[in-house]
Every structure is written in structure tokens, then in C-alpha cells.
Design an enzyme around this catalytic site. Structure first.
Site, mmCIF file in Angstrom:
data_model
loop_
_atom_site.group_PDB
_atom_site.id
_atom_site.type_symbol
_atom_site.label_atom_id
_atom_site.label_comp_id
_atom_site.label_asym_id
_atom_site.label_seq_id
_atom_site.Cartn_x
_atom_site.Cartn_y
_atom_site.Cartn_z
ATOM 1 N N THR A 1 -5.067 7.856 -5.425
ATOM 2 C CA THR A 1 -5.231 7.850 -4.047
ATOM 3 C C THR A 1 -4.043 9.394 -3.685
ATOM 4 O O THR A 1 -4.727 10.610 -3.177
ATOM 5 C CB THR A 1 -4.428 7.520 -2.892
ATOM 6 O OG1 THR A 1 -3.498 6.989 -3.501
ATOM 7 C CG2 THR A 1 -5.594 6.153 -3.065
ATOM 8 N N PHE A 2 -3.295 9.993 -4.851
ATOM 9 C CA PHE A 2 -2.193 11.286 -4.735
ATOM 10 C C PHE A 2 -3.465 12.332 -4.508
ATOM 11 O O PHE A 2 -3.384 13.418 -4.357
ATOM 12 C CB PHE A 2 -1.182 10.890 -5.814
ATOM 13 C CG PHE A 2 0.022 11.593 -5.264
ATOM 14 C CD1 PHE A 2 0.450 11.791 -4.857
ATOM 15 C CD2 PHE A 2 -0.724 13.282 -6.132
ATOM 16 C CE1 PHE A 2 1.829 12.835 -4.669
ATOM 17 C CE2 PHE A 2 -0.106 14.532 -6.106
ATOM 18 C CZ PHE A 2 1.134 14.477 -5.235
ATOM 19 N N ASP B 1 4.920 18.192 -2.785
ATOM 20 C CA ASP B 1 3.808 18.114 -4.241
ATOM 21 C C ASP B 1 1.919 18.871 -4.401
ATOM 22 O O ASP B 1 1.774 19.431 -4.570
ATOM 23 C CB ASP B 1 4.434 17.173 -5.138
ATOM 24 C CG ASP B 1 4.815 17.186 -5.755
ATOM 25 O OD1 ASP B 1 5.793 18.117 -6.511
ATOM 26 O OD2 ASP B 1 5.325 16.317 -6.434
ATOM 27 N N TRP C 1 0.403 14.374 -12.496
ATOM 28 C CA TRP C 1 -0.183 14.031 -14.298
ATOM 29 C C TRP C 1 0.844 12.230 -13.189
ATOM 30 O O TRP C 1 1.968 12.204 -13.250
ATOM 31 C CB TRP C 1 1.143 14.034 -14.933
ATOM 32 C CG TRP C 1 0.770 13.599 -16.532
ATOM 33 C CD1 TRP C 1 0.123 13.048 -17.060
ATOM 34 C CD2 TRP C 1 2.079 13.756 -16.948
ATOM 35 N NE1 TRP C 1 0.076 13.260 -18.025
ATOM 36 C CE2 TRP C 1 1.666 13.413 -18.199
ATOM 37 C CE3 TRP C 1 3.567 13.938 -16.937
ATOM 38 C CZ2 TRP C 1 2.449 13.563 -19.908
ATOM 39 C CZ3 TRP C 1 4.519 13.973 -18.294
ATOM 40 C CH2 TRP C 1 3.409 13.517 -19.490
ATOM 41 N N ARG C 2 -0.266 11.458 -13.162
ATOM 42 C CA ARG C 2 0.284 9.756 -13.213
ATOM 43 C C ARG C 2 0.767 8.916 -14.554
ATOM 44 O O ARG C 2 -0.601 8.747 -14.653
ATOM 45 C CB ARG C 2 -0.859 9.834 -12.387
ATOM 46 C CG ARG C 2 -0.624 7.728 -10.766
ATOM 47 C CD ARG C 2 0.046 7.930 -10.361
ATOM 48 N NE ARG C 2 0.861 6.255 -9.788
ATOM 49 C CZ ARG C 2 -0.184 5.882 -8.888
ATOM 50 N NH1 ARG C 2 -1.330 6.599 -8.357
ATOM 51 N NH2 ARG C 2 -0.185 5.138 -8.356
ATOM 52 N N GLU D 1 0.640 -1.163 -0.046
ATOM 53 C CA GLU D 1 0.108 0.403 0.112
ATOM 54 C C GLU D 1 0.649 1.362 0.273
ATOM 55 O O GLU D 1 2.221 1.818 0.631
ATOM 56 C CB GLU D 1 -0.761 0.103 0.715
ATOM 57 C CG GLU D 1 -1.370 -0.738 1.230
ATOM 58 C CD GLU D 1 -2.722 -1.366 0.072
ATOM 59 O OE1 GLU D 1 -2.582 -1.094 -0.647
ATOM 60 O OE2 GLU D 1 -3.128 -2.489 0.317
ATOM 61 N N GLY D 2 0.548 2.139 -0.768
ATOM 62 C CA GLY D 2 1.627 3.675 -1.042
ATOM 63 C C GLY D 2 1.635 4.553 0.151
ATOM 64 O O GLY D 2 0.105 4.596 1.482
ATOM 65 N N PHE D 3 1.951 5.877 -0.002
ATOM 66 C CA PHE D 3 1.678 6.936 0.490
ATOM 67 C C PHE D 3 0.682 7.042 1.362
ATOM 68 O O PHE D 3 0.018 7.384 2.671
ATOM 69 C CB PHE D 3 2.608 7.424 0.568
ATOM 70 C CG PHE D 3 2.782 9.128 1.562
ATOM 71 C CD1 PHE D 3 3.609 8.926 2.532
ATOM 72 C CD2 PHE D 3 2.664 10.353 0.830
ATOM 73 C CE1 PHE D 3 3.776 9.502 3.608
ATOM 74 C CE2 PHE D 3 2.867 11.550 2.395
ATOM 75 C CZ PHE D 3 3.541 11.038 3.734
ATOM 76 N N ASN D 4 -0.427 7.661 0.297
ATOM 77 C CA ASN D 4 -1.923 7.688 0.545
ATOM 78 C C ASN D 4 -3.134 7.470 1.411
ATOM 79 O O ASN D 4 -4.014 7.332 1.127
ATOM 80 C CB ASN D 4 -2.229 8.927 -1.044
ATOM 81 C CG ASN D 4 -1.202 10.062 -1.269
ATOM 82 O OD1 ASN D 4 -1.774 10.845 -0.441
ATOM 83 N ND2 ASN D 4 0.339 10.028 -1.774
#
Length: 424
Positions: A383-384, A366, A289-290, A50-53
Site C-alpha cells: 500500500t506504500f 518518503d 524497497w519493502r 492496519e497500517g498507515f497507508n
């Protein structure tokens, strides 16, 4: 105590933390929060992938569990899981404190929190009383979704994450702290939310324990997604003052942006915030911009590089803005290609000081800069982007300037994001 050789130097601006400030921010105010005689500590961890966000979102679910436990009369304190070894981070840093990213004093205004290092000091590094590994039911949900939990046999990968040698304490990852152990370990199949986890922890077998760790906490859901307590937890997650200062300096220097002119000022205490829709934002477009993994996972939902440039060109003309703040995981060659397609008078800015700041800190800068733009456009189901939209709701932007996404080339009128409005 932990694998310190894996840590990277964060720079003298943030690495040298004054001891007095450290204790003031991180220690729990016992007089303020004591509603029972004994303090009880709730720890948690999240699946490595799972990522940061997403982890920020899980924090809100667990924080609301602590809120419910405290409302029922138990003096639970939330132990913040050190950051590190995240899948999307380019550097494999471990054991990073929350104070590097967030304002702990602000978090404490929702529920009492403490850094893991301070928890170890306060408990004199005694073993954690109980680890509860959450897992889904092996047989699935069944015909209907019912909130429930049952102690069950451990399913993979729980078997490999924790080990016990003979009658000794349990070993595990424990955020890279090699001396940390747990006295007991069990697996619980669960389907439910923050309230369901509260019910689990109210069981009598936890009553004599002073520390419980919930692993795979992402398994639980929000009790009521988007309600007032969701937003209280989210509003309490103010970014660290150091990161805000850095981002504000960047805004002023490159983006002609500041809180006074942009009507983006915030109260010192989030509990005193009131609803508004008057924020104007800085004279620039913010874009998330993912690229990278989304090129494989959601390729059909993304514009091409040329298509992204066309969207920005059209927005620039419509909004009469010639500055763009770009938050992206794209490689430099793709960023250069994007700039190539933009007309010369459009200026593109990025924050890239990776020598002084780690990946998570840059991500927050960011997001902060995108959140203060006159207009924001994000990436589909990222999620970002979600966190930026939440920040903009908290600041008080018009809905039309926030809930926007980059459409694929073949569907320029694509469905826009769900509008999750703030609730006070």
C-alpha cells in the site's frame, strides 16, 4: 484527557501550532456546509493491525459515505480519528492530529472534516450517542456477494474492545482518550461498500442521534473503486504544507529537483486540477524497497539485496540517472549491503530526520520524494507503493514511469502492477 505521557515530542517546527490557524483549518464552515438544521458527526476507527497507508484508503471510503449522506440532505461532518499506536511505527505515539500529516483545508473541499479534539470541544465532551462495531457475517458470504447489513450478536474481538459496567456508559479505546464514553453500543454484520454504510446510517434509529462512531470501518469497501469520486477523495488528501516545504528543500539540495524544471507544479485548489501526462520529474530514480515483514509474507515476490542492486544498476544505465532516492524499512546493515553492490558513481539518498519528525511524517516525505522522481519502482502489493503511484497519477506522469515493481531474481520479467489511471 488522554494518555499524554505516551506522546513523544515532535519538535518545535510542528509542535507549536498557532491557535488562530488551528481554528481556521479545523473548524467546519457551517454556512458553507449546512444542508440541514442539525449537524451530525460521524466518527470511525480501524483495526489496530492496519497500517498507515491502508488507513488512508479507509478514510476515502468513509469520506465518500459522508458525501452520499450529505447528498441525501443530512448535515453529516466527518470526525478525523487521531493517529497513533500503529503496528508498523517504531514509536508508540498516540493522539496525533491529522494536521501533522495532511492539509485540512484541502480535505474540507471534499467533505467537511473536524479534528477529534475539536469535536470534543464542540460537543462539550458529551458521550458519543452510538458506537456501531462492524463485523463480517459469521456464516460467510454465501453463494453470492450481496450488499446487506443486520444487527447481530457480537463476535470476538468486539466483546473485549468495549465494556459496560451496570447501566453506565460504554468504555473503549477511543484513540487513547480515557474520558470518552459512548451511550449505546451494538454490533452489525455487514458486507458492502460506502453506499451500504450510508444506507445503514439512514435508518430511523439514527435520526435523533448527533454522533455515531463506526468501528472496524475497514470492513466496508469502496463503492466504485477508481471512479471519479474515489479520485476526488484521493486528490483532496494533500500533504501538510510544512512537510511539503521540508521535502522540497531536500529535493532542491540533494536531488537537483524542483517543480519548475520538473513540470510537477500543482494548483492550490485540487478541484481546479486538469488531466495531464507531461510531468518529467527530478533527475533521479525513486524506489520503495519493502523488507521486514515482506521477507516472510511475500518472500517469493522479492528480489535479493544483490538482485535489487542489479535492477537499479540497469535502470540507471537505461535512464542515464545516477541519483537514487531510497524509501525503505530495511535495517541499516541491509541498506549498506545494497550500497556495496552499486557502482561508486550511483548516489543513494534517504530522509532520516527521526529526531524532528515522527514515523508517519517521514513516510509521507518518503512518498512525496518518490512521487517526484523521473522514474519510480515499487514493491509488490504494498500500500506504500500504491499511494506513491496515486500521487504520480495526480501529478501527471507518463504511465510507464509509474507502474513498475521490483521483480524477484528468478523472474526478471514478472507481471507489473495494475495500472489504476486517474479519472477527472
Amino acid at each position: 484527557m488522554h494518555f499524554s505521557f505516551l506522546l513523544l515530542v515532535l519538535g518545535t517546527v510542528l509542535a507549536d501550532v498557532d491557535d488562530s490557524r488551528h481554528n481556521t483549518v479545523s473548524r467546519v464552515d457551517t454556512n458553507k456546509y449546512s444542508v440541514a438544521t442539525e449537524k451530525k458527526f460521524l466518527l470511525y476507527d480501524v483495526n489496530f493491525g492496519e497500517g498507515f497507508n491502508l488507513r488512508r484508503d479507509v478514510y476515502m471510503r468513509v469520506a465518500n459515505t459522508v458525501r452520499l449522506l450529505r447528498e441525501s440532505g443530512d448535515n453529516w461532518i466527518l470526525v478525523l480519528p487521531p493517529w497513533g499506536r500503529l503496528h508498523h511505527w517504531q514509536r508508540m505515539e498516540v493522539a496525533l492530529s491529522w494536521r501533522l500529516f495532511f492539509d485540512l483545508e484541502s480535505l474540507n473541499r471534499f467533505v467537511p472534516v473536524i479534528e477529534f479534539e475539536d469535536f470534543l470541544d464542540e460537543t462539550e465532551n458529551k458521550p458519543i450517542d452510538q458506537v456501531v462495531y462492524l463485523q463480517h457475517y459469521e456464516e460467510g458470504w454465501g453463494t453470492e456477494y450481496v450488499r446487506k447489513f443486520d444487527e447481530r450478536k457480537c463476535l470476538p474481538p468486539a466483546n473485549s474492545h468495549y465494556k459496560q459496567e451496570g447501566d453506565s456508559d460504554w468504555r473503549g479505546w477511543f484513540y487513547s482518550y480515557e474520558d470518552v464514553r459512548a451511550t449505546n453500543f451494538k454490533c452489525v454484520s455487514i458486507q458492502g461498500d460506502s453506499g451500504t454504510l450510508k444506507d445503514l446510517l439512514k435508518q430511523s434509529n439514527f435520526s435523533e442521534m448527533s454522533s455515531v462512531m463506526i468501528d472496524r470501518a475497514e470492513t466496508i469497501l469502496h463503492e466504485n473503486f477508481g471512479d471519479v469520486n474515489y479520485w476526488k477523495a484521493r486528490r483532496s488528501m494533500r500533504y501538510s504544507k510544512e512537510l511539503i516545504e521540508i521535502a522540497d528543500t531536500f529535493r532542491d539540495k540533494y536531488l537537483d529537483s524542483d517543480d519548475e524544471n520538473d513540470d510537477t507544479g500543482m494548483t492550490t485548489d485540487w478541484r481546479k486540477e486538469r488531466a495531464k501526462r507531461s510531468a518529467k520529474g527530478g533527475p533521479y530514480i525513486g524506489i520503495h524497497w519493502r523488507r521486514r515483514d515482506f521477507l516472510y509474507a511475500r518472500k517469493e515476490q522479492l528480489p535479493s539485496i544483490k538482485g535489487t542492486a542489479d535492477i537499479l544498476e540497469n535502470l540507471s544505465e537505461k535512464l542515464k540517472l545516477n541519483k537514487i532516492y531510497l524509501a525503505t524499512d530495511a535495517p541499516e546493515e541491509e541498506i549498506n549491503e545494497l550500497k556495496y553492490y552499486l557502482r561508486e558513481e550511483l548516489e543513494v539518498f534517504r530522509f532520516t530526520d527521526s529526531q524532528k519528525f515522527n514515523d508517519g511524517q517521514i513516510a509521507i516525505i518518503d512518498q512525496y520524494l518518490c512521487a517526484h522522481a523521473r522514474h519510480f519502482i515499487g514493491s509488490h502489493e504494498s500500500t506504500f507503493s500504491f499511494r506513491i503511484q496515486e500521487d504520480r497519477e495526480i501529478i501527471g506522469f507518463p504511465i510507464s514511469s509509474t507502474f513498475n515493481r521490483l521483480c524477484p531474481d528468478n523472474d526478471l520479467e514478472c507481471e507489473q502492477p495494475s495500472k489504476w489511471k486517474i479519472v477527472f
